[in-house]
Design a protein around this motif. Structure first.
Motif, PDB file in Angstrom:
ATOM      1  N   GLY A  47      72.294  51.813  88.663  1.00  0.00           N
ATOM      2  CA  GLY A  47      71.191  52.284  89.490  1.00  0.00           C
ATOM      3  C   GLY A  47      71.565  53.241  90.609  1.00  0.00           C
ATOM      4  N   LEU A  48      70.511  53.927  91.057  1.00  0.00           N
ATOM      5  CA  LEU A  48      70.588  54.706  92.288  1.00  0.00           C
ATOM      6  C   LEU A  48      69.388  54.303  93.126  1.00  0.00           C
ATOM      7  N   MET A  49      69.594  54.164  94.435  1.00  0.00           N
ATOM      8  CA  MET A  49      68.473  53.904  95.322  1.00  0.00           C
ATOM      9  C   MET A  49      68.220  55.115  96.209  1.00  0.00           C
ATOM     10  N   LEU A  50      66.956  55.503  96.295  1.00  0.00           N
ATOM     11  CA  LEU A  50      66.590  56.580  97.208  1.00  0.00           C
ATOM     12  C   LEU A  50      65.648  56.018  98.265  1.00  0.00           C
ATOM     13  N   ASP A  51      65.983  56.296  99.517  1.00  0.00           N
ATOM     14  CA  ASP A  51      65.181  55.840 100.657  1.00  0.00           C
ATOM     15  C   ASP A  51      64.207  56.973 100.996  1.00  0.00           C
ATOM     16  N   LYS A  59      63.333  65.524  89.616  1.00  0.00           N
ATOM     17  CA  LYS A  59      64.577  66.273  89.406  1.00  0.00           C
ATOM     18  C   LYS A  59      65.765  65.302  89.373  1.00  0.00           C
ATOM     19  N   GLN A  60      65.750  64.323  90.264  1.00  0.00           N
ATOM     20  CA  GLN A  60      66.871  63.364  90.277  1.00  0.00           C
ATOM     21  C   GLN A  60      66.842  62.503  89.007  1.00  0.00           C
ATOM     22  N   ILE A  61      65.634  62.193  88.525  1.00  0.00           N
ATOM     23  CA  ILE A  61      65.531  61.430  87.273  1.00  0.00           C
ATOM     24  C   ILE A  61      66.162  62.221  86.130  1.00  0.00           C
ATOM     25  N   ASP A  62      65.896  63.527  86.105  1.00  0.00           N
ATOM     26  CA  ASP A  62      66.509  64.373  85.067  1.00  0.00           C
ATOM     27  C   ASP A  62      68.025  64.276  85.134  1.00  0.00           C
ATOM     28  N   VAL A  63      68.561  64.407  86.347  1.00  0.00           N
ATOM     29  CA  VAL A  63      70.017  64.385  86.488  1.00  0.00           C
ATOM     30  C   VAL A  63      70.553  62.992  86.146  1.00  0.00           C
ATOM     31  N   MET A  64      69.891  61.973  86.683  1.00  0.00           N
ATOM     32  CA  MET A  64      70.356  60.604  86.419  1.00  0.00           C
ATOM     33  C   MET A  64      70.427  60.334  84.924  1.00  0.00           C
ATOM     34  N   SER A  65      69.422  60.821  84.225  1.00  0.00           N
ATOM     35  CA  SER A  65      69.365  60.515  82.802  1.00  0.00           C
ATOM     36  C   SER A  65      70.505  61.219  82.051  1.00  0.00           C
ATOM     37  N   GLU A  66      70.925  62.377  82.517  1.00  0.00           N
ATOM     38  CA  GLU A  66      72.075  63.044  81.871  1.00  0.00           C
ATOM     39  C   GLU A  66      73.321  62.173  81.946  1.00  0.00           C
ATOM     40  N   TYR A  67      73.407  61.374  83.006  1.00  0.00           N
ATOM     41  CA  TYR A  67      74.617  60.570  83.200  1.00  0.00           C
ATOM     42  C   TYR A  67      74.369  59.087  82.900  1.00  0.00           C
ATOM     43  N   LYS A  68      73.303  58.842  82.161  1.00  0.00           N
ATOM     44  CA  LYS A  68      73.017  57.496  81.632  1.00  0.00           C
ATOM     45  C   LYS A  68      72.720  56.442  82.679  1.00  0.00           C
ATOM     46  N   PHE A  69      72.242  56.840  83.854  1.00  0.00           N
ATOM     47  CA  PHE A  69      71.702  55.845  84.786  1.00  0.00           C
ATOM     48  C   PHE A  69      70.444  55.263  84.147  1.00  0.00           C
ATOM     49  N   ASN A  70      70.148  54.004  84.455  1.00  0.00           N
ATOM     50  CA  ASN A  70      68.911  53.446  83.898  1.00  0.00           C
ATOM     51  C   ASN A  70      67.987  52.776  84.907  1.00  0.00           C
ATOM     52  N   ARG A  71      68.328  52.833  86.204  1.00  0.00           N
ATOM     53  CA  ARG A  71      67.430  52.286  87.230  1.00  0.00           C
ATOM     54  C   ARG A  71      67.335  53.237  88.411  1.00  0.00           C
ATOM     55  N   LEU A  72      66.117  53.575  88.758  1.00  0.00           N
ATOM     56  CA  LEU A  72      65.889  54.292  90.021  1.00  0.00           C
ATOM     57  C   LEU A  72      65.141  53.334  90.930  1.00  0.00           C
ATOM     58  N   HIS A  73      65.817  52.915  91.977  1.00  0.00           N
ATOM     59  CA  HIS A  73      65.223  51.983  92.943  1.00  0.00           C
ATOM     60  C   HIS A  73      64.686  52.843  94.093  1.00  0.00           C
ATOM     61  N   ILE A  74      63.387  52.714  94.368  1.00  0.00           N
ATOM     62  CA  ILE A  74      62.821  53.519  95.459  1.00  0.00           C
ATOM     63  C   ILE A  74      62.479  52.610  96.634  1.00  0.00           C
ATOM     64  N   ALA A  81      74.301  52.710  93.615  1.00  0.00           N
ATOM     65  CA  ALA A  81      74.610  53.435  94.851  1.00  0.00           C
ATOM     66  C   ALA A  81      73.317  53.612  95.631  1.00  0.00           C
ATOM     67  N   ASN A  82      73.425  53.565  96.949  1.00  0.00           N
ATOM     68  CA  ASN A  82      72.241  53.674  97.798  1.00  0.00           C
ATOM     69  C   ASN A  82      72.305  54.909  98.676  1.00  0.00           C
ATOM     70  N   LEU A  83      71.218  55.670  98.665  1.00  0.00           N
ATOM     71  CA  LEU A  83      71.147  56.810  99.577  1.00  0.00           C
ATOM     72  C   LEU A  83      70.116  56.498 100.654  1.00  0.00           C
ATOM     73  N   TRP A  84      70.599  55.959 101.761  1.00  0.00           N
ATOM     74  CA  TRP A  84      69.748  55.755 102.946  1.00  0.00           C
ATOM     75  C   TRP A  84      69.622  57.099 103.622  1.00  0.00           C
ATOM     76  N   THR A  85      68.443  57.410 104.154  1.00  0.00           N
ATOM     77  CA  THR A  85      68.227  58.806 104.551  1.00  0.00           C
ATOM     78  C   THR A  85      67.963  59.034 106.041  1.00  0.00           C
ATOM     79  N   GLU A  86      68.415  58.132 106.883  1.00  0.00           N
ATOM     80  CA  GLU A  86      68.231  58.376 108.323  1.00  0.00           C
ATOM     81  C   GLU A  86      68.709  59.776 108.717  1.00  0.00           C
TER      82      GLU A  86
END
Ligand code: NAG
Length: 669
Positions: A140-144, A157-172, A446-451
Motif C-alpha cells: 500500500g501507499l497512503m496519501l494524506d 495519476k498516482q493510481i496509474d503509477v502505483m499500478s505499474e509497480y503492482k501496488f494494490n492498496r491506496l489508503h486515503i 508507505a505513508n505520505l503525510w502532507t503537513e
C-alpha cells in the motif's frame, strides 16, 4: 576511419538496437525470470485463445481487442494457472510467435499485464519466461489529503503509477484537523465548514490560529471530494488492480468535526477539543452514520478508522465519560478508546467489512477480523499477531515518506528525519520477530503525510523513487536483496517516470548521508570515560555512554541512533576523563537543530578543564540567541586555546523556548 572499424561500428550499432530488453529493468523484480531472444511483435494481428473467460477480460480488452484476427498465425493464449499460491500469481511465456498468460483470477492476469507493459518497447514484447507471485498480500501507499487537499486528477495519476509497480492498496487519509475531505450527505457542516480553513498552506493555517471558515467565504481554502467523484475513483482504481481504503479518523485528530459539531466533544466548545466524547451515545450514532455512507461509496473490505494519538484530554473530567467508565467497569480512560474502537470494529464486521487502525487500536478487545497498521515499533506487530490480527507494517523509520530523502540543504522543507531510497529498500518487515510471526505479516505500506507537502509536484517528488523500493519489497520480498542492482533498475524507472510526466527525485544526483557521519573522526577523547552530570533522555540513548566520544558523528536524522537527546533545564552537562594529563587546544561539540520535533541549538555553551576532576577552571562560556530557523541544520560550538588537563567538563543549556538538545561527538584536539 578504416573500412574495418566502420564495419565494426555499424555491427555494434545494430547489436545495440536489436539487443533484447534487459530483465534487470523489471521493477518489482519477478520471482523467476529468464529472458529469451527476440520479441513478440505487437504491431501485427493476433489470434486469441481465451480458456478462462471473464477473468482475462480486462487484459484482453486493454491489449488485444483491436488486433484480433482469427486468421493470424501468432497466438495469445489465456490459460488457467493450477495451484496458484495467490490470486495475484501468474505465469508468462513470451516467444516470437506465441504468448501464454496463465493466472487463477483476474488480478493475476492484470499483474501479468503490468509486467508485459514493462517488457514492451516500440518493437514488441521481449521474449521471456516468468513465474511470479507477490511476497505480501497488502502493498500500500497512503496519501494524506487533509493537511493539503489534492485534486482527484492527482490521485488518478498516482493510481496509474502505483499500478505499474503492482501496488494494490491506496489508503486515503480523508479526515484530520486540517480539513474534512469526503462528502457526507447527512452532516452538511462537514462539507460546508469543516472542509474549509484559513490558510492555503498548512503552515499558514497554523499561523492563522487553525481557523475553519464557511465554504465560499473570503479566504476559505480547501475542499472535499463528492461521493460521485469518489465512486468514479474507486472504479478507476479497481480497473488497475487497486483497492481504495478510506480512512475516517477517530477518536483523536478530529478538531475539524468537533468545531462543526461541538456537541460531540466532552465540553461542547468549538475549537477546544481534538477527541470525540466516547461517553456520549451521539458520538457512536454520528460515526456509524458516517461509516454507512463511507461503506456505500467504498466497496473495500477494509475500512480504516485511524485511532492514533488521541490525547484523551477531557475524558478524565467529563461526566458522560465517567459514567461510561463505570458502566464498562474500567478505571482508565484508555479503556474508553478501546471501547469505541471495538464498537466500530463490530459495526464494520456486521456490515461484512474489516476494521483497519493504527497500532494504538491493539488495546481494544477486537475481533480477529482486524488489521493493525504498525507505525511505531515492531513489538506492536508482535502484540497484534498474538491477538490474531492481520498486520501491515508501516514503520516511521522506513516508510514515512514525509521525511527527507536526501541532504536537507538540497531539499524542500520536509519532516525532520532521513529516509533515503536505500533505507526504504533495506527494510525487512518483522526482521526482529520470530520467523513464524514474521511469516504472518500481511503487508507493507508507505505513508505520505502532507503537513509540509502542499503541491502535487512536491508530493510526487517525495513519493518516487522511494515508493519503488517499497514496491520491490512488497512484491519480490526480502530474500535476495542487492541495492546496487536494484538502484540500476530504479534509475531506469526514474527516467521512465519523467517521460510519463511524473516528478520524481533525481536519484542519480543523490548526495546521501551527512559526510561527517560517513568517516570516523580521530581525536584525543575517543574512547574516554564520560560521566553524565545530567542523564541523557531514555528514548534517545544512541550508543549509551560511549556515544559522545566514539569517533562516529550523527547523521541527518535525530533518530538515527547516533545523536543523543537531552531535555530539561541545564540538561547537557558531561565530564570527560582523558585518563591522564593531556595537552588540549580545542573542544568542539556538535549540535543539531530540527524545529519540527522541537530540537534547537543551545542558548549557552560552557567548557571547563581540571587536573583533579574536582577543581574546574572555566575556559569558555558563551550565550547564543535562540531561533526556530533554520528548520534543520547542524553547528559545532568550539573553544580554542592552550591548556593541559585530564578532565573536560562540557555544559549546554536548551534554547530560550525550551525543547530538546541533540548532541553528538565532542571532539577534543
Ligand atoms: C504521526 C501522526 C500523523 C502525522 C505524522 C507525521 C501517524 C499514525 N500519526 O505523528 O498524523 O502526520 O506523524 O510524520 O503517523
Amino acid at each position: 576511419m578504416t573500412k574495418k572499424s566502420n564495419y565494426l561500428l555499424s555491427l555494434f550499432g545494430a547489436l545495440l538496437l536489436s539487443s533484447p530488453i534487459q530483465a534487470q529493468n523489471l521493477l518489482p523484480k519477478p520471482q523467476q525470470v529468464t529472458m529469451g531472444k527476440g520479441v513478440f511483435k505487437t504491431s501485427d494481428g493476433v489470434k486469441v485463445e481465451n480458456q478462462v473467460g471473464a477473468d482475462a477480460e480486462n487484459v484482453y480488452t486493454k491489449a488485444w481487442n483491436a488486433k484480433v484476427n482469427d486468421a493470424a498465425k501468432r497466438v495469445v493464449k489465456f490459460t488457467k494457472l493450477a495451484n496458484a499460491s495467490s490470486p495475484e500469481a501468474y505465469k508468462l511465456h513470451v516467444a516470437p510467435d506465441a504468448i501464454e498468460i496463465s493466472a487463477a483470477s483476474s488480478e493475476g492476469f492484470l499483474r501479468a499485464w503490468q509486467t508485459m507493459e514493462q517488457l514492451t518497447t516500440k518493437k514488441g514484447i521481449a521474449c521471456c519466461d516468468i513465474v511470479d507471485a507477490p511476497a505480501y498480500k497488502w502493498r500500500g501507499l497512503m496519501l494524506d489529503v487533509s493537511r493539503h487537499f489534492f485534486p482527484i486528477s492527482f490521485l488518478k495519476k498516482q493510481i496509474d503509477v502505483m499500478s505499474e509497480y503492482k501496488f494494490n492498496r491506496l489508503h486515503i487519509h480523508l479526515t484530520d484537523a486540517a480539513g474534512w475531505r469526503i462528502e457526507i450527505k447527512r452532516y452538511p457542516r462537514l462539507n460546508n465548514f469543516a472542509a474549509w480553513r484559513s490558510g492555503k498552506l498548512w503552515k499558514d493555517w497554523n499561523a492563522n490560529g487553525n481557523k475553519y471558515l464557511e465554504q465560499g467565504s473570503e479566504g476559505a481554502e480547501g475542499g472535499y471530494y463528492t461521493q460521485d467523484e469518489l465512486r468514479d475513483l474507486v472504479k478507476y482504481a479497481a480497473e488497475r488492480g487497486i483497492t481504495i481504503v478510506p480512512e475516517i479518523e477517530m477518536p483523536g485528530h478530529s478538531e475539524e468535526v468537533l468545531t462543526a459539531y461541538p456537541e460531540l466533544s466532552c465540553t461542547h466548545e468549538p475549537y477546544k477539543q481534538a477527541d470525540f466524547c466516547p461517553g456520549n451515545i451521539g458520538t457512536y450514532d454520528f460515526l456509524e452514520n458516517v461509516l454507512k455512507e463511507v461503506m456505500d461509496i467504498f466497496p473495500s473490505h477494509y475500512i480504516h478508522v485511524g485511532g492514533d494519538e488521541a490525547a484523551k484530554k477531557s475524558w478524565g473530567s467529563c461526566a458522560l465519560c465517567q459514567k461510561k467508565m463505570k458502566e464498562l467497569g474500567i478505571d482508565n480512560v484508555d479503556g474508553l478508546q478501546a471501547h469505541l474502537i471495538s464498537h466500530m470494529g463490530k459495526f464494520l464486521n456486521e456490515h461484512g467489512r474489516q476494521l483497519v487502525g493504527w497500532d494504538e487500536v491493539i488495546a481494544g478487545n477486537l475481533s480477529k477480523n482486524t488489521t493493525v497498521m504498525v507505525w511505531r515499533g515492531t513489538e506492536l506487530a508482535h502484540e497484534a499477531i498474538k491477538h490474531g490480527y492481520d498486520v501491515v507494517m508501516s514503520p516511521g523509520a522506513y516508510c514515512y515518506f514525509d521525511m527527507y530523502q536526501d541532504a536537507p540543504g538540497t531539499q524542500p522543507v520536509a519532516n525532520g528525519g532521513f529516509i533515503p531510497t536505500e533505507k526504504v529498500y533495506s527494510y525487512v518487515p518483522g526482521s526482529d520477530l520470530p520467523e513464524a510471526e514474521r511469516n504472518m505479516i500481511t503487508g507493507v505500506q508507505a505513508n505520505l503525510w502532507t503537513e509540509h507537502i502542499p503541491t502535487p509536484e512536491y508530493a510526487e517528488y517525495m513519493l518516487y523513487p522511494r515508493a519503488l523500493a517499497l514496491a520491490e519489497i512488497g512484491w519480490n520480498g526480502t530474500k535476495t536483496k542487492n541495492y546496487p542492482e536494484f538502484k540500476t533498475r530504479a534509475l531506469a524507472q526514474v527516467e521512465h517516470l519523467k517521460a510519463e510526466g511524473v516528478n520524481p527525485f533525481e536519484l542519480k544526483k543523490e548526495i546521501g548521508e551527512r559526510k561527517e557521519k560517513m568517516m570516523p573522526v580521530q581525536h584525543k577523547a575517543v574512547g574516554a570515560k564520560v560521566t553524565y552530570n545530567h542523564a541523557y533522555n531514555r528514548y534517545y540513548p544512541a550508543a549509551g555512554e560511549q556515544t559522545l566520544v566514539d569517533g562516529n558523528m550523527g547523521g541527518w536524522a535525530h533518530g538515527d541512533g547516533r545523536w543523543q537527546g537531552f531535555i530539561g533545564k541545564d540538561c547537557f552537562d558531561v565530564t570527560i576523563d582523558l585518563g591522564n594529563s593531556t595537552k588540549i587546544s580545542s573542544v568542539g561539540t556538535d549540535f543539531m537543530q530540527s524545529s519540527g520535533p522541537e530540537i534547537f541549538y543551545p542558548s549557552q555553551y560552557t567548557v571547563s578543564v581540571s587536573e583533579d576532576g574536582k577543581n574546574f577552571t572555566q575556559v569558555f562560556d558563551k550565550k547564543y540567541e535562540s531561533s526556530k530557523e533554520p528548520i534543520l541544520n547542524f553547528k559545532t560550538l568550539t573553544w580554542k586555546g592552550n591548556k593541559t588537563a585530564r578532565y573536560i567538563r562540557v555544559q549546554a543549556k536548551p534554547s530560550s523556548f525550551g525543547g530538546w538538545l541533540f548532541v553528538d561527538e565532542i571532539i577534543v584536539k
